[in-house]
Design a protein around this motif. Structure first.
Motif, short mmCIF file in Angstrom:
data_model
loop_
_atom_site.label_atom_id
_atom_site.label_comp_id
_atom_site.label_asym_id
_atom_site.label_seq_id
_atom_site.Cartn_x
_atom_site.Cartn_y
_atom_site.Cartn_z
N THR A 175 22.23 0.65 -16.12
CA THR A 175 22.16 -0.50 -15.23
C THR A 175 21.44 -1.64 -15.93
N PRO A 176 22.07 -2.80 -16.08
CA PRO A 176 21.44 -3.89 -16.84
C PRO A 176 20.34 -4.59 -16.06
N GLY A 177 19.45 -5.25 -16.80
CA GLY A 177 18.43 -6.10 -16.21
C GLY A 177 17.40 -5.33 -15.42
N GLY A 178 16.67 -6.05 -14.61
CA GLY A 178 15.65 -5.45 -13.78
C GLY A 178 14.34 -5.22 -14.52
N LEU A 179 13.41 -4.62 -13.83
CA LEU A 179 12.09 -4.30 -14.38
C LEU A 179 11.94 -2.79 -14.39
N ARG A 180 11.75 -2.21 -15.57
CA ARG A 180 11.65 -0.76 -15.71
C ARG A 180 10.20 -0.39 -15.99
N VAL A 181 9.68 0.48 -15.17
CA VAL A 181 8.28 0.90 -15.29
C VAL A 181 8.19 2.41 -15.14
N GLN A 182 7.07 2.96 -15.63
CA GLN A 182 6.85 4.40 -15.49
C GLN A 182 6.29 4.70 -14.10
N TYR B 100 8.81 -16.58 -20.08
CA TYR B 100 8.41 -15.55 -19.13
C TYR B 100 8.24 -14.22 -19.86
N PRO B 101 7.45 -13.30 -19.31
CA PRO B 101 7.28 -11.99 -19.96
C PRO B 101 8.62 -11.31 -20.21
N LYS B 102 8.68 -10.56 -21.32
CA LYS B 102 9.94 -9.94 -21.71
C LYS B 102 10.44 -8.95 -20.67
N ASP B 103 9.52 -8.32 -19.96
CA ASP B 103 9.92 -7.30 -19.00
C ASP B 103 10.28 -7.86 -17.63
N SER C 143 0.23 12.44 -22.62
CA SER C 143 1.45 13.22 -22.41
C SER C 143 2.41 12.42 -21.55
N GLU C 144 3.70 12.60 -21.80
CA GLU C 144 4.74 11.98 -21.01
C GLU C 144 5.30 12.94 -19.95
N GLU C 145 4.71 14.13 -19.87
CA GLU C 145 5.16 15.09 -18.87
C GLU C 145 4.84 14.57 -17.47
N GLY C 146 5.75 14.82 -16.55
CA GLY C 146 5.52 14.38 -15.18
C GLY C 146 5.69 12.89 -14.99
N LEU C 147 6.40 12.26 -15.89
CA LEU C 147 6.66 10.82 -15.78
C LEU C 147 8.16 10.58 -15.84
N ARG C 148 8.60 9.53 -15.21
CA ARG C 148 9.98 9.08 -15.33
C ARG C 148 10.00 7.56 -15.22
N VAL C 149 11.12 6.96 -15.56
CA VAL C 149 11.26 5.51 -15.54
C VAL C 149 12.08 5.11 -14.32
N ALA C 150 11.56 4.17 -13.56
CA ALA C 150 12.26 3.65 -12.39
C ALA C 150 12.59 2.18 -12.63
N ARG C 151 13.69 1.75 -12.05
CA ARG C 151 14.11 0.36 -12.19
C ARG C 151 13.85 -0.39 -10.88
N TYR C 152 13.26 -1.57 -11.01
CA TYR C 152 13.03 -2.44 -9.86
C TYR C 152 13.83 -3.72 -10.04
N GLU C 153 14.38 -4.19 -8.96
CA GLU C 153 15.24 -5.37 -8.97
C GLU C 153 14.50 -6.55 -8.33
N ALA C 154 14.65 -7.72 -8.94
CA ALA C 154 13.99 -8.91 -8.42
C ALA C 154 14.45 -9.20 -7.00
N VAL C 155 13.51 -9.62 -6.18
CA VAL C 155 13.79 -9.93 -4.78
C VAL C 155 14.23 -11.38 -4.68
N ASN C 156 15.38 -11.62 -4.07
CA ASN C 156 15.80 -12.97 -3.73
C ASN C 156 15.39 -13.22 -2.29
N PRO C 157 14.39 -14.06 -2.05
CA PRO C 157 13.95 -14.28 -0.67
C PRO C 157 15.11 -14.71 0.22
N SER C 158 15.09 -14.25 1.45
CA SER C 158 16.16 -14.62 2.38
C SER C 158 16.17 -16.12 2.61
#
Length: 523
Positions: free
Chosen positions: A169-176, A292-295, A219-234
């Motif tokens: 999935t392209p774009g977004g903010l990926r964090v642990q 803007y920040p790369k992430d 350690s990276e055990e017990g971690l995964r990467v989640a993607r967050y999508e920018a919010v477009n205010p209503s």
């Protein structure tokens, strides 16, 4: 269950943390939040006498590692150190019986202009109460030199979790984020780094003459990467959809009593932008610098600086503009924060002179902040408002493969300005030609069209600012109908130079019957 936010407010305005590979973190991830809460659960006021958390605290931590935040609130950030300044500091170790020093960056932290928050939509009340107690004990988040005050309070997310995202999935903010088993892994790492058996008195007195910094295991055990999508205010109405919110007018005169020539306006606007950034210094916010920040996903529009001659400014609703051949328009975007707006306004105060490679101009503020929605005077009765870019506009992309016209490139420039509201690029899983055509189609759905356009071939590079490698500037003049994208009195700029000196849409009214007949054929 109610929405809950955990908020971190950094007392020094700087977050200082590192990833497992030693690289600086721009902001603390949800996984780091869990680590901090696990730490205070064992050492803070909620811990049992044996240093273990109670059963209710265990249940709260287990719930937290199984439920990543549904939203994030991430403020604007900028690196504290913009250059390569280093300092030689003692590391606290010995080398050849002498204190060891090493070269380190002055700071690799990130300055924040607001709080960071992690938000859950359905946190149980008992979990919320336990986490609120743990937050009170957290002394710092990241390194020890970024002290923090944490609490549970309501905030609004500007990033939302995308549960359907994949690695492609392209774009977004990926964090642990934490996964089940992360709390157990943290306890294991703690046990490995702090053995229960203390060294003997003899071993504690022995010193080999050299030692190294004690690096705690990760350690990276017990971690995964989640993607967050920018919010477009209503958006409730067209006014909320305005790309820019307010505009400040600075009358400009270089002593010749003539307006700046069209081919020099980009250079003059670049000079004003550089002067503003220089006055602010290293703390210039991204909405001003455009960096803007790369992430993070950069918004469609940031601060824009345009120049208009007095003849064009006379069509506006701005009063008290006589006495100068032209003026700069400093346009503040609609999503600018109150803090960033205050920074821009405060540093514009006192700017009375501007030097460029052409001359020196005197600046004089009009003294009022004008709403972009009501900048131009309304069209006369019986006419339809069309628009023409001044002095010219420049397309952002080269010619695309397949069926693609120059009119498509013009409409794409309109789409780029409103892309945060048209939902055509961010939700299209492709890039390039297909995404561009989707955005053009959305613009046409808003009844926008091009009545006429003409390419400008003389000195085209004078009208462009920092073209991408491999692209050639193709400036043009045109007569454009914006459909219902913008109001008849709204101030907007389009094209590659819309933030610095080009593509400002000025009114070009025609009799309604003529305009409708031509635009109708273009639709």
């Amino acid at each position: 269950m109610t929405p809950v936010s955990i908020t971190a407010r950094f007392l020094l305005g700087v977050y200082h943390g590192h990833a497992a590979d030693g690289s600086p973190d721009p902001f603390p991830s949800p996984a780091r939040l869990l680590s901090a809460l696990v730490s205070v659960a064992h050492t803070g006021t909620a811990a049992e006498p044996d240093g273990r958390p109670g059963p209710k605290v265990e249940e709260a931590l287990t719930w937290l590692e199984e439920h990543p935040p549904n939203g994030l609130h991430v403020p604007n950030m900028v690196q504290v150190q913009s250059g390569t300044t280093i300092a030689y500091r003692r590391t606290g170790t010995i080398e050849k019986s002498q204190p060891k020093t090493a070269a380190k960056a002055t700071s690799d932290g990130y300055a924040l202009n607001g709080v960071i928050s992690w938000l859950w939509d359905d946190m149980p009340d008992d979990v919320r109460d336990i986490l609120a107690q743990l937050c009170e004990d957290v002394p710092c988040l990241g390194e020890m030199d970024s002290p923090v005050v944490m609490s549970t309070e309501e905030t609004e997310a500007n990033w939302r979790l995308d549960p359907a995202a994949t690695a492609f999935t392209p774009g977004g903010l990926r964090v642990q984020v934490a996964a089940p088993g992360r709390v157990h892994e943290l306890r294991t790492l703690h046990s490995q780094s702090r053995p229960s058996k203390p060294p003997t008195e003899l071993a504690d007195r022995f010193h080999p003459g050299s030692d190294t910094v004690n690096v705690f295991p990760t350690s990276e055990e017990g971690l995964r990467v989640a993607r967050y999508e920018a919010v477009n205010p209503s958006r409730q109405d067209d006014g909320d959809r305005s790309p820019w919110r307010t505009v400040l007018v600075l009358l400009a005169d270089d002593g010749t009593r003539r307006p700046f020539s069209p081919q020099r306006r980009v250079s003059w606007c670049v000079a004003l932008h550089k002067a503003l950034v220089s006055r602010i210094g290293n703390g210039a916010p991204p909405v001003v610098t455009g960096r803007y920040p790369k992430d993070s996903v950069a918004p469609a529009n940031h601060l824009a600086i345009q120049y208009v001659p007095a003849s064009v400014l006379a069509q506006s609703a701005v009063e008290a503009v006589s006495g100068a051949p032209g003026a700069f328009l400093i346009m503040l975007p609609s999503d600018i924060s109150d803090d960033d707006q205050a920074v821009v306004l405060s540093y514009l105060v006192g700017m009375t002179r501007l030097r460029s490679r052409w001359a020196e101009a005197r600046l004089r503020p009009v003294g009022e902040v004008v709403e972009t929605r009501t900048f131009w005077r309304p069209p006369a009765q019986g006419t339809q408002r069309l628009w023409s870019p001044t002095p010219v506009a420049v397309p952002e992309v080269t010619r695309q493969r397949g069926e693609w016209t120059f009119e498509d490139a013009i409409l794409l420039s309109l789409g780029f300005v409103w892309r945060d509201h048209l939902d055509a690029v961010s939700k299209d899983p492709t890039r390039g030609a297909q995404a561009y055509r989707s955005l053009v189609a959305r613009v046409r759905e808003r009844r926008a069209g091009v009545m006429w356009h003409h390419r400008v071939t003389r000195n085209p590079s004078s009208y462009a600012h920092k073209m991408q490698q491999g692209m050639t500037a193709q400036p043009y003049t045109a007569l454009i109908s914006a459909g219902d994208l913008m109001a008849d009195t709204e101030l907007v700029a389009v094209g590659q130079s819309r933030h610095l000196g080009g593509g400002l849409l000025v009114p070009a009214d025609l009799p309604a019957e003529l305009a409708q007949s031509v635009v109708g054929r273009q639709a």
